[in-house]
Design a protein around this motif. Structure first.
Motif, PDB file in Angstrom:
ATOM      1  N   TYR A 668      -7.400   5.300  14.628  1.00 22.30           N
ATOM      2  CA  TYR A 668      -7.193   4.232  13.539  1.00 22.30           C
ATOM      3  C   TYR A 668      -5.280   4.343  12.830  1.00 22.30           C
ATOM      4  N   ALA A 669      -5.032   2.950  12.852  1.00 23.61           N
ATOM      5  CA  ALA A 669      -4.015   2.428  12.234  1.00 23.61           C
ATOM      6  C   ALA A 669      -3.742   2.234  10.823  1.00 23.61           C
ATOM      7  N   ILE A 670      -3.328   2.322  10.109  1.00 22.53           N
ATOM      8  CA  ILE A 670      -3.680   2.601   8.512  1.00 22.53           C
ATOM      9  C   ILE A 670      -2.891   1.218   8.199  1.00 22.53           C
ATOM     10  N   GLY A 671      -3.904   0.735   6.867  1.00 21.33           N
ATOM     11  CA  GLY A 671      -3.453  -1.144   6.335  1.00 21.33           C
ATOM     12  C   GLY A 671      -3.076  -0.669   4.871  1.00 21.33           C
ATOM     13  N   SER A 672      -4.250  -1.538   4.063  1.00 20.99           N
ATOM     14  CA  SER A 672      -3.990  -1.878   2.780  1.00 20.99           C
ATOM     15  C   SER A 672      -5.746  -1.873   2.444  1.00 20.99           C
ATOM     16  N   PRO A 673      -6.154  -0.874   2.119  1.00 21.21           N
ATOM     17  CA  PRO A 673      -7.509  -0.862   1.361  1.00 21.21           C
ATOM     18  C   PRO A 673      -7.503  -1.855   0.239  1.00 21.21           C
ATOM     19  N   THR A 674      -9.003  -2.239   0.236  1.00 17.56           N
ATOM     20  CA  THR A 674      -8.949  -3.654  -0.658  1.00 17.56           C
ATOM     21  C   THR A 674     -10.262  -2.693  -1.265  1.00 17.56           C
ATOM     22  N   MET A 675     -11.133  -2.014  -0.849  1.00 19.42           N
ATOM     23  CA  MET A 675     -12.185  -1.839  -1.837  1.00 19.42           C
ATOM     24  C   MET A 675     -12.296  -0.486  -2.273  1.00 19.42           C
ATOM     25  N   LYS A 676     -12.210  -0.305  -3.604  1.00 22.96           N
ATOM     26  CA  LYS A 676     -12.086   0.951  -4.752  1.00 22.96           C
ATOM     27  C   LYS A 676     -12.488   2.693  -3.970  1.00 22.96           C
ATOM     28  N   LYS A 677     -14.254   1.620  -2.857  1.00 25.24           N
ATOM     29  CA  LYS A 677     -14.882   2.900  -2.025  1.00 25.24           C
ATOM     30  C   LYS A 677     -15.330   2.717  -1.213  1.00 25.24           C
ATOM     31  N   ALA A 678     -15.073   3.353  -0.310  1.00 27.48           N
ATOM     32  CA  ALA A 678     -15.856   3.161   1.004  1.00 27.48           C
ATOM     33  C   ALA A 678     -16.650   4.488   1.081  1.00 27.48           C
ATOM     34  N   VAL A 694      -6.393   0.420  -6.913  1.00 30.95           N
ATOM     35  CA  VAL A 694      -6.323  -0.843  -5.807  1.00 30.95           C
ATOM     36  C   VAL A 694      -6.292  -1.753  -6.987  1.00 30.95           C
ATOM     37  N   SER A 695      -6.286  -2.713  -6.880  1.00 29.54           N
ATOM     38  CA  SER A 695      -6.462  -4.527  -7.337  1.00 29.54           C
ATOM     39  C   SER A 695      -5.358  -5.762  -6.526  1.00 29.54           C
ATOM     40  N   ALA A 696      -5.450  -6.951  -6.650  1.00 30.54           N
ATOM     41  CA  ALA A 696      -4.705  -7.862  -6.304  1.00 30.54           C
ATOM     42  C   ALA A 696      -3.660  -7.916  -6.102  1.00 30.54           C
ATOM     43  N   LYS A 697      -2.847  -6.754  -7.752  1.00 27.65           N
ATOM     44  CA  LYS A 697      -1.294  -6.444  -7.306  1.00 27.65           C
ATOM     45  C   LYS A 697      -0.805  -5.691  -6.476  1.00 27.65           C
ATOM     46  N   ASN A 698      -2.222  -4.183  -6.748  1.00 29.85           N
ATOM     47  CA  ASN A 698      -1.707  -2.770  -6.430  1.00 29.85           C
ATOM     48  C   ASN A 698      -2.395  -2.895  -4.863  1.00 29.85           C
ATOM     49  N   ILE A 699      -1.528  -3.122  -4.100  1.00 28.36           N
ATOM     50  CA  ILE A 699      -1.882  -3.358  -2.625  1.00 28.36           C
ATOM     51  C   ILE A 699      -0.925  -2.394  -1.532  1.00 28.36           C
ATOM     52  N   TYR A 700      -0.030  -1.166  -1.974  1.00 32.69           N
ATOM     53  CA  TYR A 700       0.965  -0.289  -1.522  1.00 32.69           C
ATOM     54  C   TYR A 700       0.705   0.624  -1.462  1.00 32.69           C
ATOM     55  N   ILE A 701       0.329   1.075  -0.416  1.00 33.51           N
ATOM     56  CA  ILE A 701       0.075   2.924  -0.356  1.00 33.51           C
ATOM     57  C   ILE A 701       1.053   4.129  -1.350  1.00 33.51           C
ATOM     58  N   GLN A 702       0.324   4.490  -2.179  1.00 32.99           N
ATOM     59  CA  GLN A 702       1.663   5.374  -3.053  1.00 32.99           C
ATOM     60  C   GLN A 702       1.572   6.688  -2.391  1.00 32.99           C
ATOM     61  N   SER A 703       0.848   6.917  -1.671  1.00 32.75           N
ATOM     62  CA  SER A 703       0.388   8.115  -1.549  1.00 32.75           C
ATOM     63  C   SER A 703      -0.791   8.340  -0.899  1.00 32.75           C
TER      64      SER A 703
END
Length: 748
Positions: A668-678, A694-703
């Motif tokens: 599974y390739a990783i994208g951009s999670p939008t849910m705070k928790k799953a 995570v938020s509407a602006k914080n869409i990029y993975i930092q780590s």
């Protein structure tokens, strides 16, 4: 302090809320501005049930309202018991019921014209729906209709106005537009069983050939009189009628109590229809049946628990709901079912149909392997039963019958994926026999003799040749993986060789896959922007830009053809920004970001391909853009047909942060999670994904961390998920271009 308490209470209430409360069955039920919407219906059903009891807003539903319902309509023809969710072809619509008051119009003129003598206007402000329940007020008859369902049964509740004549129309001629796919009723029958019950059947042919549908209906009040109608001829108070254009008008006393009607369906016999009804809905407690349906949905939706914004929760759980509407169990409660050879067989584990495989093999079936493994095994075993009687696996199976819709044979990746992932109850050798035979037996849409002779599909022999070449190459790769697992070395080598045939249509001078004739010549003229439909063009429901990326089995090879990762990423950049269109865009292509068309399946994995070229932050950007711009909570909530849950499954995966680019690889390739928790329930374990900040602006993975350890790979595996654990993301507003950028971090 008060605000903090209110926020805390709201969070607790959200966490404790029933998940069915987040499902909005009206998402995807109607387009705006001539776009596609999802083509989903709002009516009552239970998970994977045979009965889908829903209003039809057309006398003869066609492709533009293939589910029977369009949110833009203001007319209801009646409530039929079977539907398709999100497909591009209108079919089923069996055993339509409609409560009315007073007389109905008789048919005038051409008998083949639509009949609307008993329909009614309605408005959305007097309409509601939730999982397992639908309600509407019929304006013309002043009747409040409530519907619920069990697996093979429907339950109606009609509240008539006082002092008005109460009548119920049952229409056995209601169907898709007659003539489409050769649709016509072959034969039909009504039979009064007693003053509280009626049974009957119809044999109808159309997209699925020669379907038999039996029903048994009981009413809470006695039938005071009946009017059987065959075409324009009426027969009053008869016990039985046979014909091809049948309606029954049943009269009831009007009193202070609602009229209840229970209907059982079967593909086998009226006796089994009655057995289904009396087993599933033995009493007359409508609210109890509604609660039972809600409980079934709650149990299934709890397989994934997420935390997000209210809109995200609504889109997510409606998507999961749509993914669980089908495949449908056609086997009766005693296990009887009708196979593809029309013989009656028995299997207590069920017999499933409605396999929109060109769509659902991509994400929906991989989702089933994680959270519905027992059911997915049952789906696969049902496919294997078609192989046993029909000679090859399903392509697009409906009501147990093959309709040959779309290209390739994408039951193959579904069957192989299930075996490779160790789903219970599947005979691996039997499965391999089926996928091998299905990859070597000529059938409509997949001429394997041509494939073996030319090592590509020549367009002058087989239309849709480029799409076929690319899709069949992927199916062959899947066969090879199962051959490898079972130690069949010669077969493995042969099918791996065939899986590379896609390279034979690559034109280095244009940088695209192009059609060739049987002499090996590229066919001109060529434009990568020109669309094909379902024949007469090298591409299926797309163009050369959209199909360029369809090599999920060998993305490294595709990158090499393109001239390396830098050129590959640059071509992706052009793909997502080139907005010009040449000639007419295919009607299934919608949801555009440049040439990317999220509204149809060939494009849906492409946002994740930057992961393979060392630029995962661009995958994060475009995946997030798709989720936020091409999904919403309105009736036009999907950018294209939901296609039996595929559009929904893309969102379910992507909102959690990963997606199966190669559906059979277990990666599974990783994208951009939008849910705070799953939190996903996988067997007796859980797999948790968190996305800090995570938020509407914080869409990029930092780590990221997997089970507490640093995780720089831009993918996870099936084993990572099924063994349980926690994947933790830290999100931010700007790309971290060093995360996941090393060659070792890319999906394999």
């Amino acid at each position: 302090m008060l605000l903090a308490l209110i926020c805390a209470a709201t969070q607790v209430n959200a966490q404790n809320a029933r998940l069915t409360n987040y499902v909005n069955p009206f998402i995807g039920t109607g387009a705006v501005k001539s776009s596609l919407s999802g083509n989903t219906y709002p009516g009552a059903t239970v998970p994977f049930g045979m009965v889908q009891l829903s209003p039809d807003t057309r006398d003869e539903p066609d492709w533009d309202a293939a589910c029977g319902y369009d949110h833009n309509d203001t007319f209801i023809a009646g409530f039929s018991h079977t539907h398709l969710s999100g497909t591009g072809v209108a079919e089923l619509f069996d055993v339509l019921f409609m409560p009315i008051t007073g007389e109905i119009k008789t048919r005038a003129g051409d008998k083949n014209q639509p009949y609307s003598g008993y329909g009614s206007a309605f408005s959305h402000d007097q309409e509601s729906a939730r999982p397992g329940y639908y309600q509407v007020k019929l304006k013309d008859h002043d009747v409040n209709v409530e519907l619920t369902a069990a697996a093979h049964s429907g339950f109606h509740k009609y509240t008539f106005p006082k002092g008005k004549q109460a009548r119920v129309v049952i229409d056995l001629n209601h169907s898709m537009k007659k003539g489409n796919w050769g649709c016509h009723v072959v034969s039909a029958q009504f039979r009064m069983v007693n003053d509280h019950a009626i049974e009957g059947y119809r044999v109808i042919t159309g997209w699925a050939k020669l379907r038999k549908i039996y029903f048994y209906a009981e009413f809470s009040k006695p039938v005071k009189g009946n009017d059987f109608v065959d075409g324009g001829t009426q027969y009053f108070n008869q016990t039985v009628i046979n014909g091809t254009d049948l309606r029954a008008i049943l009269d009831f006393d009007t009193d202070d109590k609602p009229l209840l009607a229970k209907i059982g369906l079967s593909a086998v016999s009226p006796e089994n229809a009655k057995l289904n009804l009396t087993t599933e809905i033995p009493g007359w407690d409508f609210d109890k049946t509604v609660a039972a349906a809600d409980a079934q949905w709650e149990q299934e939706l709890e397989k994934i628990k997420v935390q997000g914004t209210p809109d995200q929760m609504q889109i997510f759980y409606t998507g999961l709901y749509h993914a669980f509407i089908q495949p449908n169990n056609l086997a009766d409660v005693n296990g009887d079912y009708v196979g593809s050879d029309y013989a009656v067989r028995n299997d207590k584990n069920g017999f499933y149909s409605t396999f929109s495989l060109w769509d659902t093999y991509r994400a929906t079936h991989p989702l089933y392997t994680l959270i519905q493994p027992q059911r997915d095994a049952a789906f696969v075993n049902s496919m294997l039963r078609q192989y046993e009687t029909y000679g090859y696996l399903p392509i697009w199976q409906l009501w147990g019958q093959e309709n040959y819709c779309m290209i390739g044979n994408h039951a193959i990746p579904v069957v192989v994926d299930a075996v490779l992932k160790g789903l219970p109850g599947i005979d691996a050798e039997r499965a391999y026999e089926a996928v091998k035979k299905s990859s070597t037996t000529d059938h409509p849409g997949s001429p394997f003799k041509v494939w073996e002779q030319y090592h590509y599909m020549p367009e002058n022999i087989q239309t849709q040749s480029v799409s076929l070449t690319l899709e069949m190459a992927y199916d062959d790769w899947c066969v090879a993986q199962l051959a490898k697992k079972l130690g069949k070395t010669e077969d493995y080598q042969h099918f791996m060789e065939r899986s590379a045939y896609f390279k034979n249509l690559y034109d280095k001078s244009t940088g695209f896959f192009r059609s060739k004739d049987d002499k090996g010549n590229f066919i001109a003229p060529f434009s990568p922007l020109e669309y094909g439909g379902n024949g007469g063009n090298p591409f299926t429901e797309g163009n050369a830009w959209q199909y360029f990326w369809y090599v999920p089995q060998d993305i490294k090879g595709l990158i090499a053809l393109t001239g390396g990762e830098k050129n590959f990423a640059a071509k992706l950049d052009t793909f997502f920004t080139l907005s010009s269109k040449n000639r007419e865009v295919n009607g299934n292509a919608s949801g555009f970001i440049g040439q990317y068309a999220h509204g149809n399946e060939p494009s849906q994995h492409v946002t994740y391909l930057y992961d393979y070229a060392g630029q995962p932050w661009k995958t994060q950007q475009y995946v997030n853009k798709v989720m936020n711009e091409l999904y919403n909570t309105s009736s036009s909530g999907y950018s294209g047909n939901d296609d039996c849950g595929q559009m929904s499954s893309w969102y379910v995966f992507s909102s959690m942060g990963f997606y199966p680019v190669n559906p059979t690889s277990g990666i599974y390739a990783i994208g951009s999670p939008t849910m705070k928790k799953a939190v996903m329930q996988v067997g007796d374990k859980t797999f948790t994904v968190t996305a800090a900040n995570v938020s509407a602006k914080n869409i990029y993975i930092q780590s990221a961390k997997l089970n507490g350890k640093k995780h720089d790979r831009v993918y996870i595996t099936q084993q990572d998920i099924t063994t349980g654990g926690t994947l933790e993301f830290v999100m931010g507003p700007k790309p971290n271009k060093s995360w996941g950028a090393k060659p070792a971090d890319r999906p394999q």
